[in-house]
Design an enzyme around this catalytic site. Sequence first.
Site, PDB file in Angstrom:
ATOM      1  N   THR A   1       0.868  -1.182   0.000  1.00 26.32           N
ATOM      2  CA  THR A   1       0.000   0.000   0.000  1.00 26.32           C
ATOM      3  C   THR A   1       0.899   1.223   0.000  1.00 26.32           C
ATOM      4  O   THR A   1       1.609   1.473   0.987  1.00 26.32           O
ATOM      5  CB  THR A   1      -0.896   0.018   1.263  1.00 26.32           C
TER       6      THR A   1
ATOM      7  N   LYS B   1      -1.443   4.977   8.781  1.00 29.75           N
ATOM      8  CA  LYS B   1      -0.591   5.001   7.575  1.00 29.75           C
ATOM      9  C   LYS B   1      -1.444   5.267   6.335  1.00 29.75           C
ATOM     10  O   LYS B   1      -1.116   6.124   5.511  1.00 29.75           O
ATOM     11  CB  LYS B   1       0.137   3.662   7.424  1.00 29.75           C
TER      12      LYS B   1
ATOM     13  N   LYS C   1      -7.748   1.943  -3.184  1.00 29.59           N
ATOM     14  CA  LYS C   1      -7.439   1.542  -1.799  1.00 29.59           C
ATOM     15  C   LYS C   1      -7.549   2.754  -0.853  1.00 29.59           C
ATOM     16  O   LYS C   1      -8.142   2.684   0.227  1.00 29.59           O
ATOM     17  CB  LYS C   1      -6.027   0.946  -1.767  1.00 29.59           C
TER      18      LYS C   1
HETATM   19  P1  NAD Z   1       5.659  -6.123   7.295  1.00 24.59           P
HETATM   20  O1  NAD Z   1       6.500  -5.041   7.870  1.00 24.59           O
HETATM   21  O2  NAD Z   1       5.267  -7.274   8.135  1.00 24.59           O
HETATM   22  O3  NAD Z   1       6.406  -6.725   5.989  1.00 24.59           O
HETATM   23  C1  NAD Z   1       7.199  -5.989   5.101  1.00 24.59           C
HETATM   24  C2  NAD Z   1       8.452  -6.797   4.855  1.00 24.59           C
HETATM   25  O4  NAD Z   1       9.242  -6.177   3.838  1.00 24.59           O
HETATM   26  C3  NAD Z   1       9.352  -6.903   6.097  1.00 24.59           C
HETATM   27  O5  NAD Z   1       9.513  -8.265   6.433  1.00 24.59           O
HETATM   28  C4  NAD Z   1      10.667  -6.250   5.647  1.00 24.59           C
HETATM   29  O6  NAD Z   1      11.808  -6.875   6.190  1.00 24.59           O
HETATM   30  C5  NAD Z   1      10.605  -6.437   4.160  1.00 24.59           C
HETATM   31  N1  NAD Z   1      11.449  -5.535   3.387  1.00 24.59           N
HETATM   32  C6  NAD Z   1      11.534  -4.172   3.485  1.00 24.59           C
HETATM   33  N2  NAD Z   1      12.391  -3.711   2.539  1.00 24.59           N
HETATM   34  C7  NAD Z   1      12.846  -4.788   1.853  1.00 24.59           C
HETATM   35  C8  NAD Z   1      13.756  -4.966   0.761  1.00 24.59           C
HETATM   36  N3  NAD Z   1      14.379  -3.933   0.187  1.00 24.59           N
HETATM   37  N4  NAD Z   1      13.997  -6.217   0.308  1.00 24.59           N
HETATM   38  C9  NAD Z   1      13.371  -7.276   0.884  1.00 24.59           C
HETATM   39  N5  NAD Z   1      12.493  -7.175   1.914  1.00 24.59           N
HETATM   40  C10 NAD Z   1      12.245  -5.950   2.380  1.00 24.59           C
HETATM   41  O7  NAD Z   1       4.387  -5.396   6.667  1.00 24.59           O
HETATM   42  P2  NAD Z   1       3.010  -6.094   6.217  1.00 24.59           P
HETATM   43  O8  NAD Z   1       2.022  -6.005   7.326  1.00 24.59           O
HETATM   44  O9  NAD Z   1       3.320  -7.393   5.552  1.00 24.59           O
HETATM   45  O10 NAD Z   1       2.524  -5.024   5.124  1.00 24.59           O
HETATM   46  C11 NAD Z   1       3.094  -4.970   3.822  1.00 24.59           C
HETATM   47  C12 NAD Z   1       2.304  -3.966   2.996  1.00 24.59           C
HETATM   48  O11 NAD Z   1       0.929  -4.389   2.923  1.00 24.59           O
HETATM   49  C13 NAD Z   1       2.274  -2.559   3.587  1.00 24.59           C
HETATM   50  O12 NAD Z   1       2.328  -1.625   2.539  1.00 24.59           O
HETATM   51  C14 NAD Z   1       0.933  -2.494   4.312  1.00 24.59           C
HETATM   52  O13 NAD Z   1       0.424  -1.184   4.420  1.00 24.59           O
HETATM   53  C15 NAD Z   1       0.081  -3.355   3.397  1.00 24.59           C
HETATM   54  N6  NAD Z   1      -1.086  -3.967   4.042  1.00 24.59           N
HETATM   55  C16 NAD Z   1      -0.978  -4.541   5.264  1.00 24.59           C
HETATM   56  C17 NAD Z   1      -2.096  -5.122   5.850  1.00 24.59           C
HETATM   57  C18 NAD Z   1      -2.002  -5.783   7.219  1.00 24.59           C
HETATM   58  O14 NAD Z   1      -3.077  -6.064   7.800  1.00 24.59           O
HETATM   59  N7  NAD Z   1      -0.814  -6.064   7.737  1.00 24.59           N
HETATM   60  C19 NAD Z   1      -3.322  -5.127   5.178  1.00 24.59           C
HETATM   61  C20 NAD Z   1      -3.396  -4.575   3.899  1.00 24.59           C
HETATM   62  C21 NAD Z   1      -2.257  -3.986   3.337  1.00 24.59           C
END
Ligand code: NAD
Length: 301
Positions: free
Chosen positions: A100, A250, A175
């Site tokens: 997102t 966020k 979104k």
């Molecule tokens: P998270 O922090 O658990 O996962 C993100 C991952 O990306 C981390 O494990 C981090 O180490 C990794 N990362 C960052 N930079 C990197 C790189 N250069 N190379 C490799 N890995 C890298 O976050 P999440 O909850 O999985 O959310 C991910 C996205 O989805 C966000 O944009 C969030 O807003 C969106 N989202 C989350 C939810 C939710 O309920 N958690 C729901 C809908 C959307």
Amino acid sequence: MTTIAFIGLGHMGGPMAANLARAGIRVLGFDLVPASLDAARAAGIKVADSAVAAVAEANTVITMLPNGPDVIAAYGDSGENGSGLLAAAKPNTLFIDCSTIAVDDARVAAGMAVAAGHRALDAPVSGGVVGAENATLAFMVGGEDTDFHEAQPLLDLMGRRIVHCGGTGLGQAAKVCNNMILAVSQIAVAEAFVLAERLGLSDQALYDVASNASGECWALTTNCPVPGPVPTSPANRDFQPGFAGFLMNKDLGLAEQAIALTGVDARLGLLAREIYADYAAGEGAHRDFSGIIETIRSRVA
Ligand code: NAD
């Protein structure tokens, strides 16, 4: 054989990649955090030595990273964590970003992909970690028709509802607009319950009326902010998320950016941003966003 490079195996990316692997797709995953790599291996995902190594072998690259600057840095080649994914990919690779991020960041990232000889879709999701685990996510997709049709079978393995919203950035636009509705309506429902309490009306009575009248909405009938009327809502488990306050904050930050970009008179959206910024600055960060009712109740004069 189709090979997918899946970059970002966190709360969402880990289970999404696992669903692809479970369907028999070759998934090469990478994350910066070793614990995420261990969990991915346990879920049947082949872990690459680096993001670049994963991408070099792939036909399609999926990213699921925290924010827009992370996606742009990963696509590009600068900075400590900038992985140079675009440069490492085979010509004409399809890049699908499921993170997102801001509409304008999505457009910058897609423009970089196209300039590097690739194709790009923005495909953010809703449905949370449970949706990622159960492959019931909703995908909102922006980009070219042909790329959408190519991606659809893959997205079907991770989600239940896949909507092509239009050109580049319009998945993120959908979104951000949806979540702005959600934030404003969750606050409105919470205010109504607190007002009803003060007027002597029971939670159940308000629920019975509003859920069958013009006040009906998801924030009321699924995410009801008082315990009782909807036994599965977070209010029945001390507001354990669900959708945590920091994530709503966020997304409202992205809405605020979009409002500034367009000049729309979205006062309720901006007020919701202010209210959730306060909520997320305290213990609301890791509680469900429907817990905003407690803040509203605590402020009754
Ligand atoms: P998270 O922090 O658990 O996962 C993100 C991952 O990306 C981390 O494990 C981090 O180490 C990794 N990362 C960052 N930079 C990197 C790189 N250069 N190379 C490799 N890995 C890298 O976050 P999440 O909850 O999985 O959310 C991910 C996205 O989805 C966000 O944009 C969030 O807003 C969106 N989202 C989350 C939810 C939710 O309920 N958690 C729901 C809908 C959307």
